[in-house]
Write a protein that holds these residues in place. Structure first.
Motif, PDB file in Angstrom:
ATOM      1  N   TRP A  36       4.435   8.493 -21.578  1.00 52.10           N
ATOM      2  CA  TRP A  36       3.017   8.651 -21.296  1.00 52.10           C
ATOM      3  C   TRP A  36       2.596   7.583 -20.299  1.00 52.10           C
ATOM      4  O   TRP A  36       2.942   6.415 -20.458  1.00 52.10           O
ATOM      5  CB  TRP A  36       2.190   8.524 -22.567  1.00 52.10           C
ATOM      6  N   ARG A  38      -0.952   6.487 -17.713  1.00 50.82           N
ATOM      7  CA  ARG A  38      -2.390   6.706 -17.556  1.00 50.82           C
ATOM      8  C   ARG A  38      -2.848   6.164 -16.220  1.00 50.82           C
ATOM      9  O   ARG A  38      -2.223   5.274 -15.641  1.00 50.82           O
ATOM     10  CB  ARG A  38      -3.174   6.060 -18.692  1.00 50.82           C
ATOM     11  N   ARG A  45      -1.315   4.284 -11.353  1.00 49.57           N
ATOM     12  CA  ARG A  45      -0.819   4.865 -12.602  1.00 49.57           C
ATOM     13  C   ARG A  45       0.010   3.814 -13.332  1.00 49.57           C
ATOM     14  O   ARG A  45       0.854   3.151 -12.727  1.00 49.57           O
ATOM     15  CB  ARG A  45       0.019   6.093 -12.291  1.00 49.57           C
ATOM     16  N   TYR A  94      -4.595  10.620 -18.875  1.00 55.84           N
ATOM     17  CA  TYR A  94      -3.296  10.370 -19.475  1.00 55.84           C
ATOM     18  C   TYR A  94      -2.348  11.517 -19.122  1.00 55.84           C
ATOM     19  O   TYR A  94      -2.710  12.692 -19.236  1.00 55.84           O
ATOM     20  CB  TYR A  94      -3.427  10.235 -20.991  1.00 55.84           C
TER      21      TYR A  94
END
Length: 127
Positions: A36, A38, A45, A94
């Motif tokens: 993951w 975000r 990022r 996300y």
């Protein structure tokens, strides 16, 4: 490559919780490391968390340790990110991402290690 779809974003108050899901369209996730990331407005990022193919190994960005938990259910072809104790600074889009590379912590936080990305899900944490 595998097509990833995230779900579970939304608006939540500080201190609240959310759970994201990441699934694959037409292919199994069970052979991929899933991470993951975000991205907040105006920022790059950044890595949040990753989970190994088996689910036995996880890796987190320091700022989310103890608040976020990544898990997977390969039988359901789904990876989850549980977010607790949310803060306004967690506000971001996300993304889940898939990698077919070996589990090697020095590269897990690098977006270039991942060749499949979802479309992203927005989280807004109000103070």
């Amino acid at each position: 490559q595998v097509q990833l779809v995230e779900s579970g974003g939304g608006l939540v108050q500080a201190g609240g919780s959310l759970r994201f899901s990441c699934t694959a369209s037409g292919r199994t996730l069970s052979t991929y490391i899933i991470a993951w990331f975000r991205q907040a407005p105006g920022k790059e990022r950044e890595f949040v968390a990753a989970i190994s193919v088996s689910g036995l190994s996880t890796y987190y960005q320091n700022s989310v340790k103890g608040r976020f938990t990544v898990s997977r259910d390969n039988a359901k072809n789904t990876v989850y990110l549980q977010l607790h104790s949310l803060k306004p600074e967690d506000t971001a889009v996300y993304y889940c991402a898939a990698s077919s590379l070996a589990w090697y912590i020095p590269v897990l936080a690098t977006p270039r290690s991942y060749n499949s990305w979802g479309q992203g899900t927005q989280v807004t944490v109000s103070s």
